[in-house]
Design a protein around this motif. Structure first.
Motif, PDB file in Angstrom:
ATOM      1  N   TYR A   1      -9.755  -2.222  -3.159  1.00  0.00           N
ATOM      2  CA  TYR A   1      -8.421  -2.518  -2.810  1.00  0.00           C
ATOM      3  C   TYR A   1      -7.784  -2.958  -4.162  1.00  0.00           C
TER       4      TYR A   1
ATOM      5  N   ASP B   1      -7.253   4.870   5.060  1.00  0.00           N
ATOM      6  CA  ASP B   1      -7.596   3.630   4.416  1.00  0.00           C
ATOM      7  C   ASP B   1      -7.960   4.342   2.793  1.00  0.00           C
TER       8      ASP B   1
ATOM      9  N   GLN C   1      -3.022   0.261   8.298  1.00  0.00           N
ATOM     10  CA  GLN C   1      -3.450  -0.302   7.147  1.00  0.00           C
ATOM     11  C   GLN C   1      -2.999  -1.828   7.083  1.00  0.00           C
TER      12      GLN C   1
ATOM     13  N   THR D   1      -6.672   9.351   0.802  1.00  0.00           N
ATOM     14  CA  THR D   1      -7.065   8.381   1.675  1.00  0.00           C
ATOM     15  C   THR D   1      -8.320   8.977   2.711  1.00  0.00           C
TER      16      THR D   1
ATOM     17  N   ARG E   1       0.990  -1.145  -0.121  1.00  0.00           N
ATOM     18  CA  ARG E   1      -0.024  -0.091  -0.008  1.00  0.00           C
ATOM     19  C   ARG E   1       0.967   1.285   0.096  1.00  0.00           C
TER      20      ARG E   1
ATOM     21  N   LYS F   1      -4.962  -4.177   4.854  1.00  0.00           N
ATOM     22  CA  LYS F   1      -5.477  -3.400   3.989  1.00  0.00           C
ATOM     23  C   LYS F   1      -4.622  -3.110   2.531  1.00  0.00           C
ATOM     24  N   ALA F   2      -3.973  -4.442   2.263  1.00  0.00           N
ATOM     25  CA  ALA F   2      -3.356  -4.319   1.034  1.00  0.00           C
ATOM     26  C   ALA F   2      -3.905  -4.169  -0.158  1.00  0.00           C
ATOM     27  N   GLN F   3      -3.427  -3.724  -1.469  1.00  0.00           N
ATOM     28  CA  GLN F   3      -4.138  -3.527  -2.472  1.00  0.00           C
ATOM     29  C   GLN F   3      -3.223  -4.398  -3.609  1.00  0.00           C
TER      30      GLN F   3
END
Lengths: 465, 439
Positions: free
Chosen positions: B311, B299, B106, B294, B93, B109-111
């Motif tokens: 994400y 986020d 985060q 964000t 991220r 909360k990886a993308q």
């Protein structure tokens, strides 16, 4: 199955006669030959830097050539069976060809000949099925003096791509004129779905003969001396590297070892190898004692390219597996100057070379490439430090091939209880297959088809005090 | 006190790259025209060691969305996935500008794909990395790295390959410093346990803008793929096309504390910029790497109506005006071959693996094609000229898709999906100039 038993028998008889003749000649010339060999050896030692690679005189790194006497090199290849070690601790039954009376090795010998040589390969078969050899890229190949033709049985079904050495003791002699330089392979042309995958394959390198070059073309890949851009490569013993990629299905090997049938629809490779070894064995020296049947390393051992070391290094890629394999060198691109034993040039000599950081070799394909590592930023702890504050070992995870220092030729403190493989602060920069599920050994990740480029400080590695 | 960032010998190929060798030595930078001088910036070494990062990544785990039907029991959709998500990932991220508390938020909360970014030739680029750990796998204490795949002459310290270098443990930070000399399209990924971390999603695209940028004499936009010297790689719009794959079993295994047998690998889903068609057409989320947007917690903010793509922020929709040149930057970190085909428009391949298509003697080796075979770890730069607008719809539609059909569906018997997107050609002058890629 062979089509013509009487002829085959006759041929085998002739073969034996020929062999006896050779034995007689060998005895007659034994002592003169020894004397000549000693003289040759002295000459080789004297000229070691200029002419590093002769059979069994291998440098610890770099391609190991098996050579014969130009212009008529003869190689006697005999089938052997044995075991190779894989990075997951397994041992796998394989077939191979060995030169003369040598024990089992995998892969088969790297045959190096000169352009224009008449190459003779005598194949002896101790296996329980017929075998043969084909030489893709070579023209006018003869088998026992006759042009090689595919073999058919009485019903017209194709049985072999070339005349065979019959099962259980048969022999066949192949010969051809190596008419153009480049990187090639030789492999079984009989039941290749089994035999090549079991190990009946090897590399064939044809060196150019360049009259104007004092080394006779030894350090060129092609006949392009004098062109605007050439194929000349580094003259060091390790300046030439072989990347022979293969795959192994251990269930096929097990079935063959047990004399059982194997349904090739179930063929499923679990190992991918470079020069017959899986990383980290690939970086072990040539003829490492702990890899008795896997003699060929794949370490690219180099020094930075600079004004005192201007020539690039040579990498010869061959893929003998059943699928295209993308090979990714870190920190350097492969400049591809040859493909399938042909220079990558236009009809007018224009250079059509291309750079890849993912070089994809198709099954059976070969590539010749030049590479180097340039100390481009020239980072130096005193005069040109890396532009970050090094967090140090307490705040980072160190790899065992890291030296503890960002700087080429320097080592630094290591975490307590951990030691480095670094001798003198040399760099270890990986190169590997990037179809990453293949960078495994039946479940063990980060093993298999990978190797390192080892970059020593300029002038070589002097172990730190 | 100061030094240039380019103490390098210029090879014959470099000479050609810069279009006739105008740029003979960096020491003579002041003699150069302004457009070329712009890239050669001076760096103060002493202060540079603590200079702020240009980009800041955090490595962690998270969830993304792939079409839940047809299911692949028990692997897909993952029963542990919180709605509307289906698939467990590892990923990066962009946490540039966030407070330490926001950064800590985060975790999980990886993308995917990893944030797209770019650098300029001869301009130092600093990428900071931290490791937030894996919330679903407290038993794993994996380090992370950033490996800029294809970066020539990288020293191991900044290469990210953990055997010969350093990696970033949980809670620690490291700054990678890049001095890019070779324009083109690259990719980056974590190299720790790389079969797993790459496949789990820690992979993205990065490119380097050439020094020739800004020269409007060779091409009106002043944007180029390479220092071509003749405008042949000039373009008006550019789109990153990052190819990755998902083997549902491997993703499920990581969420459920299992290990896959990697030699059984297959690509259940083939992703374009982290999504499958038709999600590839959905709008971008926050994709400007240098101005991330964000919420108060740090986020990603989902686009209304596309909450399932929170994400997976990077769109693959290609929009352009008739007559414009469009650069497609392809890179693959999948594990199998993709054959990206553009129907009805031919592409000129001007670069491969961040190298202009020229021989060492300068021979032009670029070529025209309508399909590109892309293997794992390879990149291509392909330029097409948008054909005349035909109408009567507001735009003409062309398809860009993976001709290897099992990579252009979503496991359904028939139908379209996977690595597929649309190229929409509008009447001239409809769209304003592009400001950042993929918009």
């Amino acid at each position: 199955m062979v089509s013509d038993q009487p002829n085959l028998f006759e041929r085998n008889a002739r073969e034996k006669e020929f062999d006896m003749h050779k034995v007689f000649l060998a005895r007659k010339f034994f002592w003169p030959a020894i004397a000549a060999a000693l003289l040759l050896l002295l000459l080789f030692v004297a000229a070691y830097r200029a002419r590093p690679a002769a059979a069994q005189m291998a440098s610890s790194d770099g391609m190991v050539c098996t050579t014969g006497a130009s212009p008529n090199p003869t190689f006697v290849l005999t089938t052997r069976t044995g075991y190779i070690g894989t990075p997951d601790g397994n041992v796998v039954f394989m077939w191979g060809l060995s030169e003369g009376g040598n024990p089992f090795q995998h892969p088969s010998p790297v045959l190096c000949v000169n352009e224009g040589d008449t190459v003779t390969i005598i194949l002896h078969n101790t296996l329980s099925q017929d075998i043969s050899l084909i030489f893709p890229g070579q023209e006018n190949v003869l088998a026992d003096g006759q042009p090689v033709q595919p073999q058919f049985d009485a019903g017209g079904l194709l049985t072999s791509l070339a005349p065979v050495a019959a099962a259980n003791g048969g022999s066949v002699t192949y010969s051809f004129v190596a008419s153009h330089p480049g990187t090639f392979l030789y492999e079984s042309g009989t039941n290749p779905g089994i035999q090549v995958r079991m190990g009946l394959f090897g590399a064939l390198v044809v060196r150019p003969v360049i009259a104007s070059d004092p080394n006779g073309g030894r350090y060129f890949a092609y006949n392009d001396a004098g062109a605007a851009v050439t194929s000349e490569f580094n003259h060091s013993p390790s300046g030439e590297v072989l990347i022979l990629q293969s795959e192994v299905d251990p269930y096929l090997s097990q079935a063959i070892e047990r004399g059982q049938g194997f349904n090739l629809n179930n063929y499923h490779p679990r190992y991918w190898l470079v020069n017959g070894r899986g990383f980290p064995d690939t970086i072990a020296p040539n003829y490492a004692s702990w890899l008795p049947s896997q003699p060929y390393g794949a370490l690219a051992h180099v020094q930075p390219v600079d004004s005192s070391n201007p020539l690039w290094y040579m990498e010869r890629f061959i893929n003998v597996s059943s699928q295209p394999l993308p090979f990714h060198p870190h920190g350097k691109n492969a400049v591809v100057i040859g493909r399938d034993g042909q220079p990558v040039r236009g009809d007018a000599g224009e250079d059509l070379s291309f750079e890849r950081f993912a070089l994809v070799a198709a099954p059976g394909q070969t590539y010749d490439s030049l590479f180097h590592w340039h100390n481009r930023e020239g980072y130096d702890s005193a005069t040109n430090p890396v532009p970050v504050v090094d967090p140090g070992w307490a705040n980072l995870q160190y790899g065992m091939y890291y030296s503890g220092s960002p700087y080429l030729g320097m080592t630094g403190p290591f975490p307590p209880g951990m030691s480095t493989m670094s001798e003198c602060g040399e760099y270890y920069i990986i190169a590997h297959n990037h179809a990453l599920f293949q960078l495994t050994s039946w479940g063990v990740p980060m093993t298999g088809p990978g190797t390192f480029m080892r970059v020593d400080p300029p002038g070589g590695c002097s172990p730190m005090p | 006190m100061t030094k240039t960032v380019t103490p390098r010998r210029i090879s014959r190929r470099d000479f050609l790259k810069i279009g006739g060798g105008v740029l003979l030595a960096t020491a003579g930078a002041k003699l150069l025209p302004a457009f070329m001088r712009r890239g050669i910036e001076l760096v103060d070494v002493a202060s540079a060691q603590t200079a702020p990062p240009d980009l800041f990544f955090a490595g962690t785990d998270g969830w993304i969305y792939l079409p839940p039907t047809p299911a692949i029991p028990p692997y897909h959709p993952d029963t542990l996935a919180p709605a509307p998500f289906t698939t467990y990932i590892f990923g990066f991220r962009n946490v540039l500008g966030l407070t330490p508390t926001q950064i800590a938020n985060q975790k999980m909360k990886a993308q995917h794909t990893a944030p797209l970014f770019w650098a300029r030739q001869e301009v130092e680029f600093r990428l900071k990395l931290t490791n937030l750990g894996l919330q679903m796998r407290p038993d794993l204490t994996d380090a992370h790295t950033v490996h800029w795949h294809g970066f020539r002459d990288a020293i191991p310290y900044f290469d990210g390959e953990p055997h010969g270098s350093v990696a970033v443990p949980m809670g620690k930070e490291f700054t990678y410093v890049y001095r890019p000399h070779d324009p083109g399209t690259y990719m980056f990924h974590c190299h720790v346990e790389d079969v797993e971390h790459v496949h789990m999603g820690m992979a993205g695209l990065v490119f380097v803008r050439p020094q020739q940028d800004g020269n409007t004499a060779l091409y009106p936009s002043g944007k180029y793929a390479y220092n071509d010297g003749d405008g042949s790689t000039g373009f008006d719009r550019e789109f990153a096309m990052m190819l990755t794959e998902v083997w549902a079993e491997a993703h499920w295994d990581d969420a459920h504390i299992q290990l896959p047998e990697w030699s059984d690998y297959r690509a259940d889903f083939a992703l374009l910029n982290g999504r499958v068609y038709p999600d590839t057409l959905a709008p971008n989320g926050s994709i400007d790497p240098f101005n991330p947007i964000t919420d108060a917690n740090g986020d990603l903010v989902p686009t209304p109506g596309y909450e399932h793509l929170q994400y997976q922020p990077l769109s693959s929709l290609v929009q352009c005006n008739a007559g414009e040149r469009v650069l497609l930057r392809f890179a693959s970190l999948g594990f199998t071959q993709s054959v990206m085909t553009l129907t009805g428009i031919k592409m000129r391949v001007v670069g491969e693996d961040a190298t202009p298509k020229r021989g060492r003697d300068g021979t032009d080796t670029s070529y025209w094609t309508d399909s590109l075979s892309i293997y794992p770890g390879a990149s291509y730069d392909a330029i097409f000229t948008a054909p005349p607008y035909q109408g009567p719809a507001p735009y003409d539609t062309y398809l860009l898709y993976n001709r290897s059909y099992r990579h252009s569906n979503n496991l359904e018997a028939g139908g379209f999906g996977g690595q597929m997107t649309e190229v929409r050609v509008f009447p001239p002058g409809t769209l304003p100039p592009q400001t950042i890629p993929n918009t």
